[in-house]
Design an enzyme around this catalytic site. Structure first.
Site, mmCIF file in Angstrom:
data_model
loop_
_atom_site.group_PDB
_atom_site.id
_atom_site.type_symbol
_atom_site.label_atom_id
_atom_site.label_comp_id
_atom_site.label_asym_id
_atom_site.label_seq_id
_atom_site.Cartn_x
_atom_site.Cartn_y
_atom_site.Cartn_z
ATOM 1 N N LYS A 4 0.835 -1.206 0.000
ATOM 2 C CA LYS A 4 0.000 0.000 0.000
ATOM 3 C C LYS A 4 0.872 1.259 0.000
ATOM 4 C CE LYS A 4 -3.784 2.510 0.432
ATOM 5 N NZ LYS A 4 -3.547 3.604 1.300
ATOM 6 N N GLU A 61 1.008 6.746 -6.680
ATOM 7 C CA GLU A 61 -0.110 7.701 -6.755
ATOM 8 C C GLU A 61 0.386 9.149 -6.678
ATOM 9 O OE1 GLU A 61 -3.085 6.823 -3.679
ATOM 10 O OE2 GLU A 61 -3.160 8.978 -3.307
#
Lengths: 296, 296, 296, 296
Positions: free
Chosen positions: B167, B174
């Site tokens: 993550k 991102e």
């Protein structure tokens, strides 16, 4: 002693005239400002010089320099020599040289470094053009460059354009060095582990790896304003940094440090960043993250 | 149908409870906020669950999560399973897992992506821990993840910690993607060659290489505010971007894009930059370049 | 004249002993290498010093330094003083200082710059710790630092840890400066507009903005190997660059230049880049762009 | 149904002809390759079209495109329309449009995205030029663009040049996005905390913030070659990335991510870096740090 026509008596040109005269050379300056000029027009300036003449241009890069070269093409004679000492883009030099060569007038481009300190310390010089033209102007170069061995403050970089090319790269390096010091300064300020930041920076002047003229200037600035809070973090850029990055693109050379230094200047001049508004908007869209509303 | 204890009913946890209940699972939530909680205390929540219990933690990373794990260690029993679905640093997971393992309680770490859209679209899940624990919680994961093949919205990344690691890297990517869109947006805005910037960006949604969920969100933001000028270019960062850069350092992996994206956020939050004050001061020192005085 | 115990007689420690002895100080060195040591053990070294003793540690950062501090804690006495002159992380200093303080032994951390040139030129010193301890060791510092005003080659940066902190930032700046010169060198080499690259760089030594010790060293390197093709573009990094970037992260300070310099070193050590294999794979996927097969 | 002349039947043009014909349009293609062409010459192609004609150019940017436009200027008639669908620099468009406008021939520039997938998925289109010309060619654009709402796969960006400008920025963003994924991939590979890297990346396809077409392609590449070690980390760049960075320079827009992505490609193609040889040489000079000798 040599004789020189000098066009442009601003901050740089004015000081160069002082240094040349102090070395015993004759300088006939021309500037639109009647308070500093030695002649009433380019024509008048040229008429006051004995042939073969040497004329140094020290006016803003781009159109002003190109126009001055064109006018000199009409005023000078075969065997004369023009030196562009301004911050012209190196690609202008070939054009200027060809224009003058058609009239058998020589041309040199000369990158000049050293800023306001050059008057007393001498200027770092990088020259492009024919060796015979360099030879003609050597008394002038020797007066302008710093004391010490000639090859430590002067170089003949190569053909026409190479002097300004060398100066452009010099300035690109300068951007990177300044930003390196700047990041270090901000880190010291932000972390507050070092209690006396100006003292630490002053203490780097001897013996360390980072000792340099830029460091000396930073010490000087901190002497006057220990947290540098009398001024804003707003930084202009001149052409050379941008051109250096264009050269990196054209030659497929990675230039992460020089580009980062240039971009930091761009960012320093933005009141608000459209890019960062976009990032804020995206975060708000996917995560419901709070955003600062304009005007908050 | 499965049963789940869910600690933390904020923006994420609240929505996850909704999604799980819509899928038919029984959720006993606990939150300090009496308006949303299903139980009066952690103890109460645990007492309402049949063994072997599964408890999902969805509270802020760091101290709050570590403390919740410690409390659960005292409340749960051998054979129970704790899942940390928050944004913990992956190095916390080993510590949490060991603490619970001493009491024969299982532990999984689960990175959860998808933001406020997850309630309806499902959440992207990345899980670390023992395969047998993953198997136990699979009905929960299946309800939380998006429709479609399981392996396109869920992964078992490896041992304890690997879910949060995945993550973290996801978020680092991102950051880079968002900044890429942001730079493109600013260039379109600044150059004014494209007259209809929102239309161009909207037109990228099908067929192009940049089509993506982030692009869809940018289109959505521009629909609401075509020049994004209702908000400020001020962007927070959460831990994952910083940790990704720490991992780049620790593994000697160049991460120029992710670091640039992180630094752009740092810079967006500065009123004035000490670094750029230093650059301005240096330019002033060597060139007599004018500077903006503070307060100008 | 002062007396000093000096632990670690490698490249740096050996030269420092020379410089200290040349200044008239008495140095009892200890090193595991029998060819250079003055004593047979730490215990032997300590026994040869009169109290109150000053002991300078010059061994690798991390475990070796921490262990040496621990051993000295057992060998030294109240009122003695330990100076860590190695490249320790600043967070180690508080731990070392506390350990020794429990035995009423003083502790200073001292960042030392100057490399192999320090023996003759003197070392730039940045010291953290109590003013009274700094005062005790001042004769040693004065012998090690360069000639000239004390405050230009020495600073008392603040409390314990601040000396190494200052040295860490110094090295971060150094990374950026080196990379700036490196990019400029590569641009000059690649563009081939400047015909005599070493002459141009040599000519920057006086009068220019980039004049610096690093420039002098680049000139020296180019004197020996004008295209620098006797060596590979493979560059190690020591801890300080990484720690500087960690500090940037921890303090939310943008450090694009220092990070770019560090990443360039990381990349220089990669035979092949996994990241760039991923970009090549993506281009191949969407555009059918040709890729270099491994082994081509 | 519309009729189109299509010049250039390479990878892109060939597929576009297929898609247009599948939609029922008549396409008369021309290519120097006799295996794929529908006509023997530009003249022949033009003669096979009814007026008013629409001709689409799909040849390499730069000289080939400019020359094709010039030839079409001699072959076409008032009221005809030329569309440049190649990757031309946006500054070429004004020149092309003016040349054709002198003969009352219309001109549109059209950025085309989608690569080899466009044949089946449709192409993302960004068009610059007069609205009346866009209207004329709309049946062609509608056939080429993806299924779905027109404004999600097609945009009329503005005046001549704006289509290619939009495509250039699209590609700049694409560079940044690819590099973001690439850095993430390398971090996952290097750290080895995640055991199953391809599974994690595959699991990002639904529900996550990074879901995107590029991610889908990365999954596809990893399906074929799980560690991407069948190819080299050697990446070409086409013009658009460089031009985007030039625009950043020209508009004083910080573009750290896009520039980092471009520089990573430059670096990927270097066997050895002159810049890093300079850094190695400097470290060797000041610290006696060992260097890798060429040929070691």
């Amino acid at each position: 002693m040599a004789q020189l026509g000098l066009i442009g008596l601003g901050k740089m040109g004015f000081n160069m005239r002082e240094r040349l005269r102090a070395a015993g050379h004759e300088v006939v300056g021309y500037d639109r400002n009647p308070d500093v000029t030695d002649s009433t027009s380019l024509e008048d300036m040229v008429s006051k010089l004995d042939g073969p003449r040497i004329v140094w241009i020290m006016v803003p890069a781009g159109e002003p320099t190109r126009q001055t070269v064109a006018e000199l093409g009409n005023l000078l004679s075969e065997g004369d020599l023009v030196i562009d000492g301004g911050n012209s883009k190196y690609t202008d030099d070939r054009i200027n040289a060809d224009l003058l060569a058609a009239k058998k007038i020589g041309y040199l481009d000369c990158g000049v470094s050293g800023g306001v300190w050059g008057k007393d310390n001498g200027y770092g010089l990088m020259v492009g053009g024919a060796a015979s033209d360099v030879e003609k102007a050597m008394p002038i170069f020797d007066a302008l460059r710093p004391e010490g061995p000639r090859d430590e403050g002067f170089s003949h970089a190569g053909a026409v354009g190479s002097g300004h090319y060398a100066k452009m790269i010099h300035n690109g390096i300068e951007y990177g060095m300044m930003q390196a010091f700047a990041e270090g300064f901000e880190l010291l300020e932000a972390a507050k582990v070092v209690e006396n930041v100006p003292a630490v920076i002053k203490g780097w002047q001897r013996g360390t790896v980072v000792r340099s003229w830029l460091l000396d200037l930073l010490v000087r600035a901190l002497d006057e304003d220990p947290e540098l809070d009398d001024l804003e973090g707003y930084v202009e850029d001149s052409g050379e940094g941008r051109w250096t990055l264009e050269e990196a693109i054209n030659n497929a050379v990675p230039a992460p440090v020089i580009s980062a230094a240039l971009f930091a200047r761009f960012a320093s001049r933005q009141e608000d960043s459209a890019a960062m508004r976009a990032v804020a908007a995206l975060r708000n869209q996917f995560g419901g993250h709070s955003v600062k509303k304009a005007g908050d």
